[in-house]
Each structure stands twice: as structure tokens, then as C-alpha cells.
Design a protein around this motif. Structure first.
Motif, PDB file in Angstrom:
ATOM      1  N   UNK B 364       0.807  -1.220   0.000  1.00 40.19           N
ATOM      2  CA  UNK B 364       0.000   0.000   0.000  1.00 40.19           C
ATOM      3  C   UNK B 364       0.843   1.275   0.000  1.00 40.19           C
ATOM      4  N   UNK B 365       2.118   1.175   0.382  1.00 37.44           N
ATOM      5  CA  UNK B 365       2.942   2.380   0.432  1.00 37.44           C
ATOM      6  C   UNK B 365       3.620   2.688  -0.891  1.00 37.44           C
ATOM      7  N   UNK B 366       4.083   1.667  -1.587  1.00 40.61           N
ATOM      8  CA  UNK B 366       4.848   1.913  -2.808  1.00 40.61           C
ATOM      9  C   UNK B 366       4.275   1.247  -4.053  1.00 40.61           C
ATOM     10  N   UNK B 443       7.102   7.211   0.337  1.00 39.92           N
ATOM     11  CA  UNK B 443       5.732   7.663   0.578  1.00 39.92           C
ATOM     12  C   UNK B 443       5.426   8.084   2.008  1.00 39.92           C
ATOM     13  N   UNK B 446       3.723  11.666   2.106  1.00 41.00           N
ATOM     14  CA  UNK B 446       2.301  11.733   1.742  1.00 41.00           C
ATOM     15  C   UNK B 446       1.451  11.065   2.807  1.00 41.00           C
ATOM     16  N   UNK B 447       1.964   9.941   3.348  1.00 45.35           N
ATOM     17  CA  UNK B 447       1.196   9.222   4.365  1.00 45.35           C
ATOM     18  C   UNK B 447       0.910  10.123   5.557  1.00 45.35           C
ATOM     19  N   UNK B 448       1.921  10.835   6.004  1.00 42.26           N
ATOM     20  CA  UNK B 448       1.818  11.543   7.268  1.00 42.26           C
ATOM     21  C   UNK B 448       1.176  12.923   7.140  1.00 42.26           C
ATOM     22  N   UNK B 454      -0.242  15.445  -2.112  1.00 44.61           N
ATOM     23  CA  UNK B 454       0.377  14.365  -2.880  1.00 44.61           C
ATOM     24  C   UNK B 454       1.876  14.640  -2.985  1.00 44.61           C
ATOM     25  N   UNK B 456       4.795  12.813  -2.351  1.00 49.77           N
ATOM     26  CA  UNK B 456       5.765  11.938  -3.008  1.00 49.77           C
ATOM     27  C   UNK B 456       5.547  11.923  -4.511  1.00 49.77           C
ATOM     28  N   UNK B 457       4.302  12.015  -4.941  1.00 55.72           N
ATOM     29  CA  UNK B 457       4.025  12.023  -6.373  1.00 55.72           C
ATOM     30  C   UNK B 457       4.641  13.258  -7.031  1.00 55.72           C
TER      31      UNK B 457
END
Lengths: 333, 472
Positions: B364-366, B443, B446-448, B454, B456-457
Motif C-alpha cells: 500500500x505504500x509503494x 511515501x 504523503x502518508x503523514x 500528494x 511523493x508524487x
């Protein structure tokens, strides 16, 4: 339309990561509001319902101005993120309970419209909105903002209260100060939300537990003032504690200097920022011609924050090339 | 990694279930590019019959790995397919003949380092942790330059349990793989790094290591477990299921000093640089490979594959993947032929609803999202996640509040919020100065992010922008 029915609807495609934290901007702002509740209760206890009136008016004006301005400028509505509520609360906490009510919207106008929204809204302001609102009021209405303090008396209205000076004003004229315990619970003159150290520390502990703020800024700020007042007084601990418990130090260090938008994001930057706040507070308090310097210190450091942040960019992992062979040697053993 | 990285829900639902083998599937689509490097060129003709394990694609380019048929059957077509990342890749489609017929294989005959590297190349192995770098090249680069083999069983992404199961089910094979690699590359010691949420695998490996190399000096690293004084795996079904038959060992393989290292379960602990740092204290300099600090990190699945390959000579034609997510009726680990389609996989594991709201290839992270179930499994896929609508819907993006969470979380000590701004204003100078190229796209930022930016994108796009500006 018929062929479409055979076609399976596509699944959602988005960039990774596909899971996100449950934290939201709104949640963070709500946590700050919760952390300010003890100080609000203390303000009402010591300064009466007049304190509540000022607070409600300030929050209402801040939220109202933000909503109206976003509407007028046809921007997405952002009052839902509760940041205007936080600004309103903090602005009120920086005002004396006796302030003529019509001045409150003036402060809110400066905070929300001028400082926050005209510079792009949440996260874009370069100085703390509530603090700037307070300073504009202080410089415009010096008498009402710092002249007519009420000695807190929970059961009296403004008219009955005894006019007195704040501890820092008393200190400036070498008059006797209130007792330390009285100052700790908030039984002293001052802005309505700054007097009760106990409530502010409770709020700070809550924010640190919820990881809304890091303890770095409050600790370094308060620590610097503590060391500064010890050095200034020749290690008089009572003087130091009086300095920590008076003025807006705790409110400023816990709630204002930790404002995300106007403090550095780097760890070392936070330390420099907070120590700077402490030093300027000491400078103004001990040698300036104003009794209180927390607001000016934070405002000045707000302006320096981008510079501090640029100078304290963290070292990227693996960037220091020269030092590393020692690690390889050590592990050989 | 100390304070950076993030604490996330592990969601390792499939950890206690033994992987199920799927040997037969109706068709496989073998992408000609399942590795970093030059794509393979098909070496079979449409209509030809192939056996599982037979070579179907190879390349003369130095950076490549050969491809083998994963089932027996007829070459149905050789076509260009669009993979979820948007790339168009040539693919060989094999329609099963119903039989599960393998080519004759024999354990590779290895007498020198060169023989070993050639054998690894022939196996078609690529890094199974997800990167897909051809293993023979990685090993060649490490030969003679490395003092420690680091076996990565950290598995820090949520949901995925294939490495955990590998450690539980195939401990001997892993140790054999370690010995082969260490022998032929002259590496004196190996450390298996495992996160502290896999205690059962840790204890099992500990026992196997002492059984396996009684002569070798056994020394476990300072571990969080020593205090808990619980020498048995905590869940009883683990110990029952994780007792493989004692196997006869290859006596030609000399003993190596194998240690176990416990890592905190914090994402991205398994990321190469963080993994090396946590286990050895060495920091890989920016822009350099792990060999620069004398280590060879390898995924535990790759090591286990090599152990198995040295026994049987059977090339890389199947792999374990975790199938999980809210839309999956029976989350499980499956060992599938490379190239199996998601549709067949879903039919096997069952879906709760008619269709999943989000289809993720990888963790789910990468992992990358696929719009439909037409995607196929490649060698470096370690999971397929099928999310329900509730899991798939993310918070809307709002303005950055400069809270600094992304800066605190970045394991590479970058400043994601500034990189994002630099990308949005197309400022390549700033992107360079902020070391956009050092981002490994884990990621965490973005997660945190409470504003759901967005990050990391945009850093990914910033990296590309920087690359294209440097080419000009």
C-alpha cells in the motif's frame, strides 16, 4: 449507451501511498481548541463573563471575516478547518477582559483579513495572525490595552473590579509582586488568557501528548527566559519564577511560538527560533521601555523564521561522504 | 533510521496462513520486461509448444535477465500490452495445455565464481523485494568488494507477509542460499535482518542457525526479545506449521558466520539504505551502491530462491505473493506461476463484492494502482491488494499548513514540503539544491500529511523534471 453496460467500471487509480494517516488539519486545530479550553475556563473564573464575551466576539469575528472574504474572493470555503477559531481564541487570550468590545473586531480584521487571508490563507501567513492583531491593538489603543487592568475577581463585573498593574508593570516600578502561587493559578492582572499558568501548562501537555506540537519550542523558549532572568538577577530563583509566570510567556511559548506557519520546520531551526524568542523577550523585559516583550520577540523571530529554516536544512542521509569509512572498520572487529 | 520514518498499522492478516501453491492456471502473460534494464526479445514462435521452465525470452544487453515459461502450453500470441504504469511492453502469452510439465533440470554445476554468476544469470532471478534488478549483475558488482551479506526479511510494508512466510517455511533453504552466495563471492559473514513484529520467524531462524552451523560462531545481536524470555514462537499454530522436515544438507557448502539482527518495526525499515544503516551502522553515500560500504543487501526471497535453485536448477518461474485487502474474501499467500492474470488470482481467492474499488500491485505504500483486473503478476510483484470502497477513498487535498510532519518523517532527511513547492513552480535549481534525486519514493511524507498533499508524487515528477532539464 448500450455497449457501456458490458464495460466494467474501472477501479480507482491514484499515486502511492494508498493508505494515509487519519490526522487532518481540522483534527489538529480541534486539538488546539481543546488545549485552550482550560485557559478559557480559568479566564472566565478570574475575569468573569466579560472574558467569555470578548472570546466569543473574537472567535465570531475571525470566523465571520474568513468566511466572508473567501466568499467575496470566490475561493473554496475554509472555515471548516477551524484555524480561524484558533486564531480567534488566541487573539482573545491576548486581550484584557476590560477592552471596549468594539476594538475586538479591529484586532480580528488585522489577524484574519490582513495577515492571514491577504497572504494566501492557512499556512501562508509570515507572522502569527493573532499576535499581530494584538500588537496592532496595543500600539493603537495603548491605554485600553495595557492601562486599565483589572485585578481578577471572579464574581465582579468590569465596573466593580479594582484597577491595578500587571506583575511586570509592578516589577518595572519595583512595587511588591503577587505571590508565586497566586500567579501560578492565575490570580493576577493581565490579558485574559495568559494569567493561569496551570491551565496553559495543562493545554501544552495535551498538545505534546497528541503530537500536535513538539516540546522543543516551548522548552527552549521558556528555558532561555529562565536562564536569562537568573543571570540578570544574579541567580535569584524567586525572580526567575516570577518572570516565567508573568506576562504572556507561557501562552506565547506554548501556543503562539509553536504556530506551524511562522516557525521553522527543521529541528535545529526550531531550537534557534525558540532561543531567539527567549533572548528578545529578556531584552525587552529587562532593558526595553515596555514591560512585556513576548509578542515582539515572537513577531521578530517569525520574520527571521524563513532565514533560519534555510540555514538549518537537514543533512541528507548519506551526504557526508568523508567521515564514513570508520563505520566499515568498526564492524570488521 | 532512528526517529524518521512512520509507525503504520501492520495489517499482516496472512502471516499465520501457509502459502497455497497454484501450479496450474489457464494462461500466463509473460512481460518481456520484468526487471530493470533492457527488455527481453522473445525466442519462441507463436503456435510453438513450451514446457514450464523453458526459455522464452532473453537479451544480449548487459543489464537484463532471461525469462522462462511458467506453465506448459502453447504460445498463443506475442503482443504489446499496456502495463498499469502506462508503459507498453511486449508480452508472450501462453495458453495452458492442462498438463503441468516441466523441462528437465539439474542442479547447476558450479566450480568457480564465474560459474556461479553464469548460473544465477541463467536462473532469471531478479531482486524479489520489488526493485527487480538482475541478481547476477548485483552479485558480480559485489564479488570481492563485500564483507557482509545482509539478508532483508524486514518486510516493513503493511499487509505483505511473503518474506515472513519464507522465513517460517523455508529457513533451511534460506541458510543454504546464504552459504552458496557467501562461498562463491568470498563473503565471510551474513546477517539476516528481521523486524521485531515477526518474533516467530526470529526464533525459528535462531534455532535453525544453531542447528545448521553448530561449528560456526553463533552470535545473536542485541535483541528486543532477550528480555521477553519467550524462547518459543508465541502462536502455537506457527510452531506446528513451521516445522519442515529435516533435510539432508549439501556438504560442499562451508559454514558461514550467520547472525540475526532485530529491527524496529517502523516503515521504511526494509528500504535498502535504512536496512544497511540499522544492521551495520554504515551509511551508503548519496548516489552510490551498497558495495561502497562493503555490504551486499539481498531480499530473503531472492536468497531462498538461490538456495532452491542450487538444489534443483529450476529457473525463476513462480513466486509467492500476498493477496489481501478489504475486497478479498480469503486473504492468503499464494505461490503462483509468473505471469498469472489478476482475474484468475481473484477467482481463486474470492472477492466480497463484484469488483474491488482499488487494485494495487505491490504494497500500500509503494505499489502501483491498476484500473482493471487485466494486469498480470511479474517477478518482482510481492502483493496484490484489492481494496474496498472504504479503503480506496482518500481524504481530499487541502493547503499545506507547514506542520513539518513530512520533514520529521522523511528517512532520507529531505524537506518534502519544499520539494513539492519547487516542483509546482518548476524550479529545477531548487529541486537540485533540495536533493530531489535522493528521494526513494517511500511515501512517508504523503502518508503523514494532515492536508493529504500528494507530496511523493510531486517529488517523483520533480525528479523527472530535473532529469529532463539536465539532459538538455
Amino acid at each position: 449507451m448500450e455497449p457501456l453496460q458490458d464495460q466494467e467500471p474501472l477501479a480507482i487509480v491514484s499515486a502511492s501511498p494508498h493508505i494515509r494517516t487519519a490526522r487532518t488539519t481540522r483534527g489538529i486545530m480541534l486539538d488546539v481548541c481543546v488545549a485552550l479550553v482550560p485557559a478559557l475556563l480559568a479566564a472566565v473564573w478570574w475575569f468573569g463573563t466579560r472574558a467569555l464575551m470578548v472570546t466569543v466576539l473574537s472567535v465570531g469575528c475571525c470566523v465571520g471575516f474568513e468566511a466572508l472574504l473567501r466568499l467575496a474572493r470566490k475561493r473554496p470555503q475554509t472555515v471548516g478547518d477551524l484555524s480561524a477559531v484558533v486564531t480567534g481564541l488566541l487573539l482573545a487570550f491576548n486581550l484584557p477582559a476590560t477592552l471596549p468590545l468594539w476594538m475586538v473586531p479591529v484586532g480580528a480584521l488585522v489577524a484574519i483579513v490582513v495577515v492571514k487571508q491577504l497572504f494566501g490563507g492557512i499556512g501562508q501567513n509570515f507572522v502569527n495572525p493573532a499576535l499581530t492583531g494584538r500588537i496592532v491593538l496595543l500600539l493603537s489603543f495603548a491605554t485600553q490595552m495595557s492601562g486599565a487592568w483589572n485585578l481578577p475577581n471572579g464574581h465582579s463585573w468590569g465596573a466593580d473590579a479594582i484597577a491595578t498593574a500587571t506583575p511586570l508593570q509592578l516589577a518595572a516600578t519595583r512595587a511588591p509582586m503577587p505571590g508565586l502561587l497566586e500567579m501560578f493559578v492565575g490570580h493576577r492582572a493581565g490579558s485574559l488568557g495568559e494569567t493561569c499558568a496551570l491551565a496553559l501548562l495543562l493545554g501544552g501537555a495535551y498538545l505534546i501528548t497528541c503530537k500536535v506540537i513538539s516540546p522543543l519550542i516551548p522548552a527552549c523558549f521558556i528555558g532561555t527566559v529562565a536562564i536569562g532572568s537568573l543571570l540578570y538577577s544574579g541567580f535569584d530563583f524567586t525572580f526567575m519564577l516570577q518572570q516565567l509566570l508573568s506576562g504572556g510567556l507561557l501562552l506565547g511559548a506554548i501556543f503562539m511560538a509553536t504556530d506551524y506557519a511562522t516557525s521553522p520546520v527543521t529541528r535545529s531551526g526550531k531550537v534557534i527560533f525558540a532561543v531567539g524568542c527567549g533572548l528578545f523577550t529578556c531584552l525587552v523585559r529587562f532593558w526595553g521601555n515596555m514591560p512585556e516583550g513576548v509578542s515582539f520577540a515572537i513577531l521578530l523571530m517569525n520574520l527571521l523564521s524563513p532565514l533560519i529554516e534555510n540555514c538549518t536544512a537537514p543533512n541528507v542521509f548519506g551526504e557526508e561522504k568523508a567521515k564514513k569509512p570508520k563505520g566499515a572498520k568498526k564492524n570488521e572487529a | 533510521m532512528s526517529k524518521s520514518g512512520i509507525q503504520i498499522l501492520h495489517n499482516k492478516h496472512t502471516r499465520a496462513i501457509k502459502p497455497v501453491r497454484i501450479d496450474h492456471c489457464q494462461r500466463v502473460t509473460l512481460l518481456m520486461k520484468q526487471h530493470i534494464g533492457a527488455p527481453c526479445v522473445p525466442c519462441v514462435k507463436v503456435g510453438a509448444h513450451v514446457l514450464a521452465g523453458q526459455l522464452v525470452g532473453d537479451s544480449d544487453a548487459p543489464v537484463s535477465a532471461p525469462l522462462h515459461a511458467s506453465i506448459s502450453g502453447t504460445i498463443k500470441k506475442i503482443d504489446v500490452v499496456r502495463i498499469p504504469s502506462g508503459e507498453d511492453v511486449q508480452a508472450v502469452v501462453i495458453e495452458s495445455d492442462g498438463a503441468i510439465a516441466y523441462t528437465e533440470t539439474a542442479p547447476p554445476h558450479v566450480e568457480s565464481t564465474e560459474d556461479f554468476l553464469q548460473a544465477v544469470r541463467r536462473s532469471g532471478l531478479v531482486g524479489l523485494g520489488g526493485a527487480g534488478f538482475p541478481t547476477h549483475l548485483k552479485l558480480r558488482g559485489a564479488a570481492g568488494k563485500v564483507d557482509t551479506l545482509l539478508v532483508n526479511a524486514a518486510e516493513c510494508e503493511p499487509y505483505i507477509t511473503v518474506d515472513h512466510r519464507e522465513a517460517l517455511d523455508n529457513a533451511e533453504i534460506i541458510l543454504e542460499g546464504i552459504r552458496h552466495i557467501c562461498r562463491w563471492l568470498q563473503i565471510p559473514r551474513a546477517i539476516i535482518g528481521i523486524e521485531n513484529n515477526k518474533k516467530d520467524a526470529y526464533y525459528l531462524l535462531q534455532t535453525r542457525i544453531s542447528d545448521f552451523s553448530a561449528s560456526a560462531q553463533l552470535q545473536t545481536q542485541i535483541s528486543d526479545f532477550s528480555a521477553s524470555a519467550q524462547p518459543q514462537p508465541q502462536t502455537s499454530d506457527f510452531s506446528a506449521s513451521a516445522q519442515p522436515q529435516p533435510q539432508t544438507l549439501d556438504v560442499r557448502v562451508p559454514a558461514v558466520d550467520i547472525k540475526l539482527g532485530v529491527l524496529p518495526s517502523r516503515y521504511p525499515q526494509g528500504a535498502e539504505k535504512m536496512f544497511i544503516h540499522s544492521l551495520t551502522g554504515r551509511v551508503v553515500p548519496l548516489g552510490q551502491l551498497p558495495t561502497a560500504v562493503g555490504v551486499l543487501p539481498m531480499n530473503v526471497g531472492s536468497v531462498a530462491f538461490l538456495g532452491r535453485y542450487m538444489r534443483t536448477g529450476r529457473p525463476m518461474i513462480s513466486r509467492s505473493i500476498t493477496v489481501d485487502g478489504g475486497a478479498v474474501a480469503h486473504p492468503m499467500n499464494v505461490r503462483v506461476p509468473v505471469g498469472i492474470g489478476l482475474r484468475e488470482l481473484c477467482a481463486f481467492c474470492g472477492l466480497h463484492n463484484v469488483r474491488p474499488a482499488k487494485i494495487i500491485l505491490g504494497g500500500p505504500m509503494m505499489g502501483g494502482a491498476s484500473p482493471d483486473l487485466d494486469a498480470v503478476i511479474s517477478k518482482c510483484n510481492n502483493a496484490v491488494l484489492l481494496f474496498s470502497a472504504a479503503q480506496a477513498n482518500l481524504k481530499p487535498e487541502s493547503a499545506c499548513i507547514r506542520c513539518g510532519s513530512c520533514v520529521a518523517a522523511c528517512p532520507m532527511h529531505l524537506q518534502p514540503l519544499k520539494l513539492e513547492q519547487a516542483y509546482l513552480s518548476k524550479d529545477t535549481e531548487a529541486l537540485k539544491k533540495l536533493r530531489a534525486a535522493a528521494c526513494m519514493e517511500c511515501g512517508c511524507c504523503s502518508y503523514t500529511c494532515p492536508a493529504s498533499r500528494e507530496l511523493v508524487q510531486r517529488i517523483r515528477l520533480g525528479k523527472r523534471l530535473l532529469l529532463s532539464s539536465q539532459k538538455k
